[in-house]
Design an enzyme around this catalytic site. Structure first.
Site, PDB file in Angstrom:
ATOM      1  N   SER A 292      21.651  36.866  37.122  1.00 26.81           N
ATOM      2  CA  SER A 292      22.645  36.647  38.171  1.00 26.81           C
ATOM      3  C   SER A 292      22.043  35.736  39.246  1.00 26.81           C
ATOM      4  O   SER A 292      21.693  34.599  38.937  1.00 26.81           O
ATOM      5  CB  SER A 292      23.140  37.985  38.735  1.00 26.81           C
ATOM      6  N   ASP A 374      31.655  37.780  30.526  1.00 27.43           N
ATOM      7  CA  ASP A 374      31.253  37.928  31.925  1.00 27.43           C
ATOM      8  C   ASP A 374      32.403  37.510  32.841  1.00 27.43           C
ATOM      9  O   ASP A 374      32.823  36.350  32.826  1.00 27.43           O
ATOM     10  CB  ASP A 374      30.017  37.062  32.199  1.00 27.43           C
ATOM     11  N   HIS A 406      28.843  40.991  32.623  1.00 27.92           N
ATOM     12  CA  HIS A 406      27.780  40.460  33.476  1.00 27.92           C
ATOM     13  C   HIS A 406      26.452  41.175  33.260  1.00 27.92           C
ATOM     14  O   HIS A 406      25.400  40.572  33.356  1.00 27.92           O
ATOM     15  CB  HIS A 406      28.198  40.552  34.940  1.00 27.92           C
TER      16      HIS A 406
END
Length: 435
Positions: A292, A374, A406
């Protein structure tokens, strides 16, 4: 902050402005038992609890959340000088002294009486119910967590909730560090049984690095994956730089308009300072991995500072902040129509426009991983980055994860991902295969 009347009309209770952003912390605003407004706001370099605009928490205390209020006390989750420790404390609202830890002194108010409710030097999470507190605590040198019941009258432990958690098969051995001029909090994990001076160790930085993501905490289980990676033959360094929680509003706002500068600089500073303390770290073989924001930071590292970083595992990266969640991004970078140069400077793409930076030489290998389902950082980020890298002839490999969002909660996927990452890092850093 508005009060809503039964007829639907409203009145203003408080108004707060900030040149950067206003940080909403859990549990507030709420009414106190006396009918006054309790909220959390930045004052004099700290997040403080305010009762009708009067700060009731002292200097040296960073409030993280308001847990509850009664007629005498406010109960807050907070850190003192060490952001890696999270305590539950209560602050007197009456000015009366009490037993326990006391921190005195705050500008413009009488000294506040602060008592520590939690008793463990680690990470404490607390739920209040009536005159009881249930505290779940983790420490750095023991696995799992311990839950205790504390009577708020007298702050006496009256019970313990037995844990049914299995003991992890890995024992993490993080070395807690304070690094450099910014006193960056970090943890260094070495292979189990490693003898100092016996060999140079390749270094793997394992950060999150962005707002809201604190990695360096006083909790053993937080370092299990990092210890596993270390046991594959790496010195794993985890560092929390500017913008990470627990150190107050000035620290938070240091990343404003400057993700690509401040957060990467702090990782490099942490690496250099750690190498001064531990000469076994091989600065000629340095990799970085992240997910991320950490994925963004990892790609940024090898594209912008290949003189420091030699390989990167890039998980679900944000590659251009124009493509990411507006509520998150605009808080830190502003509106793209107002400051396009800020977005250009923080993009991973040289063609972003005025203010963008160029990819540096030499060209370093990257493994980019992204879940195709995601819905947070959409897969278009990785597809666009891979296309640009391919057009520039830069080495990289892409691992698409079908049906994965994600994060990767599936045990088999998570396990194999770690194995594939280690295999890539060995190839990228020219490390010998394990015996």
């Amino acid at each position: 902050v508005l009060a809503v009347q039964p007829d639907g009309s409203t009145r203003v209770l408080a108004e707060e402005t900030d040149d950067a952003w206003y940080e909403f912390l859990p549990g507030a605003p709420v009414w106190s038992p006396s009918g006054t407004l309790a909220r959390i706001a930045a004052r004099d370099g700290a997040y403080r609890l305010l009762i009708d605009d009067r700060a009731v928490t002292p200097d040296g205390l960073q409030v993280r959340a308001l847990l509850g209020l009664d007629a005498e006390y406010a109960y807050v989750s907070a850190s003192f000088e060490d952001p890696t420790r999270i305590h539950t404390v209560r602050v007197s609202l009456t000015g009366q002294s009490g037993a326990g830890q006391s921190d005195a002194g705050q500008s413009g108010t009488e000294p506040a009486e602060v008592e520590t409710v939690s008793t463990v030097d680690g990470v404490n999470a607390t739920v209040l119910a009536g005159r009881l507190a249930v505290i779940v605590a983790a420490v750095i040198d023991q696995p799992n967590r311990r839950a205790t019941i504390v009577a708020l009258d007298g702050l006496k432990q009256i019970g313990e909730i037995a844990s049914v958690s299995e003991t992890p098969v890995i024992t993490a051995r993080p070395r807690e560090l304070v690094l450099g001029d910014k006193a960056l909090r970090a943890a260094l994990l070495l292979p189990t049984g490693y003898v100092p001076g016996s060999a140079k160790l390749p270094v793997l930085l394992d950060p999150y690095g962005g707002p809201h993501g604190q990695m360096v905490v006083g909790s053993h289980n937080a370092y299990l994956s990092a210890q596993w990676l270390a046991d594959q033959g790496f010195a794993v360094l985890i560092a929390d730089g500017r913008g990470t929680p627990g150190r107050g509003p000035i620290w938070d706002r240091a990343v404003r308009h400057d993700f690509a500068g401040a957060t990467l600089e702090d990782q490099i500073d942490a690496l250099s300072a750690a190498a001064e303390q531990f000469p076994d770290l091989d600065l000629g073989r340095v990799a970085i991995r992240g997910w991320s924001y950490g994925g963004y930071l990892s790609a940024l590292a090898v594209l912008k500072r290949p003189d420091v970083f030699h390989a990167a595992v890039v998980g679900a990266p944000v590659t251009d902040w124009r493509l990411y969640d507006t509520g998150y991004t605009e808080r830190y970078l502003g509106h793209p129509s107002d400051v396009p140069e800020v977005y250009n400077a923080n993009s991973l793409f040289p063609e972003a426009g005025p203010g963008a930076w160029a990819w540096a030489e030499p060209r370093r290998p990257m493994m980019i991983i992204h879940g195709l389902a995601d819905d947070n950082v959409v897969a278009a980020h990785t597809l666009r980055l891979s296309s640009a890298l391919l057009a520039a002839g830069r080495p990289h490999e892409v691992l698409p994860l079908s049906g994965v969002t994600h994060m990767t909660p599936q045990d088999v996927v998570a396990e194999n991902l770690l194995l594939l990452q280690v295999d890539f890092l060995r190839r990228a850093l020219a490390l010998p295969a394990p015996r």
